[in-house]
Design a protein around this motif. Structure first.
Motif, PDB file in Angstrom:
ATOM      1  N   CYS A 119      -1.202   1.633  -3.829  1.00 20.11           N
ATOM      2  CA  CYS A 119       0.169   1.633  -3.303  1.00 20.11           C
ATOM      3  C   CYS A 119       1.111   0.828  -4.181  1.00 20.11           C
ATOM      4  CB  CYS A 119       0.181   1.064  -1.884  1.00 20.11           C
ATOM      5  SG  CYS A 119      -0.550   2.135  -0.623  1.00 20.11           S
ATOM      6  N   ARG A 120       0.657  -0.341  -4.626  1.00 16.19           N
ATOM      7  CA  ARG A 120       1.531  -1.228  -5.399  1.00 16.19           C
ATOM      8  C   ARG A 120       1.907  -0.652  -6.764  1.00 16.19           C
ATOM      9  NH1 ARG A 120      -2.026  -5.613  -3.499  1.00 16.19           N
ATOM     10  NH2 ARG A 120      -3.144  -5.447  -5.482  1.00 16.19           N
ATOM     11  N   THR A 121       1.019   0.159  -7.330  1.00 14.64           N
ATOM     12  CA  THR A 121       1.229   0.621  -8.706  1.00 14.64           C
ATOM     13  C   THR A 121       1.608   2.093  -8.818  1.00 14.64           C
ATOM     14  OG1 THR A 121      -1.134   1.127  -8.940  1.00 14.64           O
ATOM     15  CG2 THR A 121      -0.414  -1.091  -9.587  1.00 14.64           C
ATOM     16  N   ALA A 122       1.689   2.801  -7.702  1.00 14.09           N
ATOM     17  CA  ALA A 122       1.858   4.265  -7.736  1.00 14.09           C
ATOM     18  C   ALA A 122       3.099   4.709  -8.496  1.00 14.09           C
ATOM     19  CB  ALA A 122       1.880   4.821  -6.316  1.00 14.09           C
ATOM     20  N   THR A 123       4.229   4.117  -8.191  1.00 12.35           N
ATOM     21  CA  THR A 123       5.486   4.565  -8.791  1.00 12.35           C
ATOM     22  C   THR A 123       5.512   4.291 -10.289  1.00 12.35           C
ATOM     23  OG1 THR A 123       6.669   4.199  -6.711  1.00 12.35           O
ATOM     24  CG2 THR A 123       7.983   4.359  -8.708  1.00 12.35           C
ATOM     25  N   GLU A 124       5.128   3.075 -10.691  1.00 13.48           N
ATOM     26  CA  GLU A 124       5.203   2.728 -12.113  1.00 13.48           C
ATOM     27  C   GLU A 124       4.238   3.547 -12.961  1.00 13.48           C
ATOM     28  OE1 GLU A 124       2.978  -0.882 -13.569  1.00 13.48           O
ATOM     29  OE2 GLU A 124       3.217  -1.485 -11.473  1.00 13.48           O
ATOM     30  N   LEU A 125       3.119   3.948 -12.392  1.00 13.43           N
ATOM     31  CA  LEU A 125       2.134   4.711 -13.151  1.00 13.43           C
ATOM     32  C   LEU A 125       2.390   6.208 -13.113  1.00 13.43           C
ATOM     33  CD1 LEU A 125      -1.143   2.778 -12.210  1.00 13.43           C
ATOM     34  CD2 LEU A 125       0.170   2.651 -14.343  1.00 13.43           C
ATOM     35  N   GLY A 126       3.302   6.640 -12.266  1.00 15.27           N
ATOM     36  CA  GLY A 126       3.598   8.060 -12.169  1.00 15.27           C
ATOM     37  C   GLY A 126       2.570   8.842 -11.377  1.00 15.27           C
ATOM     38  N   ALA A 127       1.962   8.203 -10.397  1.00 14.58           N
ATOM     39  CA  ALA A 127       0.979   8.889  -9.557  1.00 14.58           C
ATOM     40  C   ALA A 127       1.634  10.029  -8.785  1.00 14.58           C
ATOM     41  CB  ALA A 127       0.340   7.905  -8.574  1.00 14.58           C
ATOM     42  N   ALA A 128       0.885  11.117  -8.617  1.00 10.76           N
ATOM     43  CA  ALA A 128       1.395  12.254  -7.858  1.00 10.76           C
ATOM     44  C   ALA A 128       1.407  11.962  -6.366  1.00 10.76           C
ATOM     45  CB  ALA A 128       0.549  13.491  -8.137  1.00 10.76           C
ATOM     46  N   ALA A 129       0.506  11.090  -5.929  1.00 15.41           N
ATOM     47  CA  ALA A 129       0.367  10.765  -4.510  1.00 15.41           C
ATOM     48  C   ALA A 129      -0.579   9.579  -4.400  1.00 15.41           C
ATOM     49  CB  ALA A 129      -0.172  11.967  -3.725  1.00 15.41           C
ATOM     50  N   VAL A 130      -0.719   9.062  -3.186  1.00 13.13           N
ATOM     51  CA  VAL A 130      -1.640   7.952  -2.913  1.00 13.13           C
ATOM     52  C   VAL A 130      -2.559   8.324  -1.755  1.00 13.13           C
ATOM     53  CG1 VAL A 130      -1.806   5.637  -1.883  1.00 13.13           C
ATOM     54  CG2 VAL A 130      -0.281   6.031  -3.820  1.00 13.13           C
ATOM     55  N   LEU A 131      -3.840   8.076  -1.934  1.00 18.56           N
ATOM     56  CA  LEU A 131      -4.824   8.189  -0.860  1.00 18.56           C
ATOM     57  C   LEU A 131      -5.290   6.785  -0.517  1.00 18.56           C
ATOM     58  CD1 LEU A 131      -6.759   9.697   1.047  1.00 18.56           C
ATOM     59  CD2 LEU A 131      -8.366   9.866  -0.882  1.00 18.56           C
ATOM     60  N   ALA A 132      -4.958   6.319   0.691  1.00 20.54           N
ATOM     61  CA  ALA A 132      -5.298   4.974   1.134  1.00 20.54           C
ATOM     62  C   ALA A 132      -6.392   5.051   2.196  1.00 20.54           C
ATOM     63  CB  ALA A 132      -4.068   4.268   1.685  1.00 20.54           C
ATOM     64  N   LEU A 133      -7.579   4.661   1.822  1.00 23.31           N
ATOM     65  CA  LEU A 133      -8.725   4.667   2.727  1.00 23.31           C
ATOM     66  C   LEU A 133      -8.921   3.260   3.290  1.00 23.31           C
ATOM     67  CD1 LEU A 133     -10.988   6.545   0.184  1.00 23.31           C
ATOM     68  CD2 LEU A 133     -10.162   7.584   2.310  1.00 23.31           C
ATOM     69  N   SER A 134      -8.964   3.149   4.607  1.00 26.95           N
ATOM     70  CA  SER A 134      -9.141   1.847   5.261  1.00 26.95           C
ATOM     71  C   SER A 134      -8.138   0.827   4.730  1.00 26.95           C
ATOM     72  CB  SER A 134     -10.576   1.333   5.060  1.00 26.95           C
ATOM     73  OG  SER A 134     -11.516   2.168   5.677  1.00 26.95           O
ATOM     74  N   PHE A 135      -6.862   1.200   4.770  1.00 25.44           N
ATOM     75  CA  PHE A 135      -5.826   0.286   4.294  1.00 25.44           C
ATOM     76  C   PHE A 135      -5.882  -1.003   5.118  1.00 25.44           C
ATOM     77  CE2 PHE A 135      -1.650  -1.605   4.011  1.00 25.44           C
ATOM     78  CZ  PHE A 135      -1.364  -1.491   2.660  1.00 25.44           C
ATOM     79  N   PRO A 136      -6.014  -2.167   4.453  1.00 28.15           N
ATOM     80  CA  PRO A 136      -6.113  -3.434   5.205  1.00 28.15           C
ATOM     81  C   PRO A 136      -4.726  -3.921   5.610  1.00 28.15           C
ATOM     82  CG  PRO A 136      -6.346  -3.848   2.849  1.00 28.15           C
ATOM     83  CD  PRO A 136      -6.197  -2.353   3.015  1.00 28.15           C
ATOM     84  N   LEU A 137      -4.258  -3.417   6.716  1.00 29.65           N
ATOM     85  CA  LEU A 137      -2.893  -3.699   7.167  1.00 29.65           C
ATOM     86  C   LEU A 137      -2.669  -5.191   7.362  1.00 29.65           C
ATOM     87  CD1 LEU A 137      -0.221  -2.332   8.032  1.00 29.65           C
ATOM     88  CD2 LEU A 137      -1.137  -2.287  10.378  1.00 29.65           C
TER      89      LEU A 137
END
Length: 220
Positions: A119-137
């Motif tokens: 999540c923290r790096t998605a935009t800067e790296l140009g990720a197409a999407a994020v899959l967050a498994l067991s996100f530690p809220l």
């Protein structure tokens, strides 16, 4: 551009990738006619042997998604404790050229601490999407220590897959936001379900893989 992973990558091939945080390792599970790459990292308390990561690596290649299981440098070095989030982000940035090498859209994924990194790096790296498994809220028993801002700030299409009994945040605790959320009934932080549950462990994993397969079809 080719639809294959790379000419020199074979099934379950591993490669060492140098990063500014040390050597990471990427294990490839290639699809024959790939349209996406899912690069997915592990949590702070385990590695790529996690049941959900292994299930995704077994299922997704049959649906046009190459899976790259990423081991952070601390894990490759044999250390028992993960470093600070900043160092995890450095390691993830370092592996990105390797997972982007096939020339396909890359979904940035991870479980637990790895989901935060994605999540923290998605935009800067140009990720197409994020899959967050067991996100530690939040840390267990500390709902006031919310990490929702990391999730809400991903900036790309995001799918959260969360156990119904996850002490790091149950699905009901998540805020409204621009992301999809799938609940795995009875699942804990590792998606383990108790024997008394109304679903089996295999069914729990099928919920995960089934929803991720359908979600990736919306991405291309």
């Amino acid at each position: 551009m080719t639809s294959d992973v790379t000419p020199d990558v074979t099934s379950d091939a591993s490669e060492i990738v140098e990063t500014d945080a040390g050597d990471a390792r990427v294990t490839w599970h290639p699809a024959k006619k790939a349209r996406l790459v899912l690069a997915v990292g592990h949590g702070a308390g385990g590695g790529i042997e996690a049941r959900d990561l292994q299930a995704l690596a077994a299922v997704l290649p049959g649906h046009g998604v190459t899976v790259a299981l990423v081991e952070q440098p601390w894990r490759v070095a044999g250390k028992k404790v993960a470093p600070a989030p900043k160092t995890l982000d450095i390691g993830w940035r370092g592996i990105w050229p390797a997972v982007a090498k096939p020339g396909l859209p890359v979904v940035s994924g991870g479980r637990s601490a790895g989901a935060r990194v994605a999540c923290r790096t998605a935009t800067e790296l140009g990720a197409a999407a994020v899959l967050a498994l067991s996100f530690p809220l939040h840390p267990p028993g500390r709902p006031e220590k919310s990490r929702a801002d990391e999730l809400l700030g991903a900036g790309v299409p995001t799918l959260v897959v969360q156990g119904g009994n996850d002490p790091f945040g149950t699905p009901a605790e998540f805020p409204e936001g621009d992301f999809e959320l799938v609940e795995v009934p009875y699942g804990d932080h590792g998606f383990a379900v108790p024997k008394r549950a109304e679903i089996t462990q295999d069914q729990a994993l099928e919920i995960i893989t089934g929803h991720v397969v359908e979600w990736t079809r919306t991405l291309g």
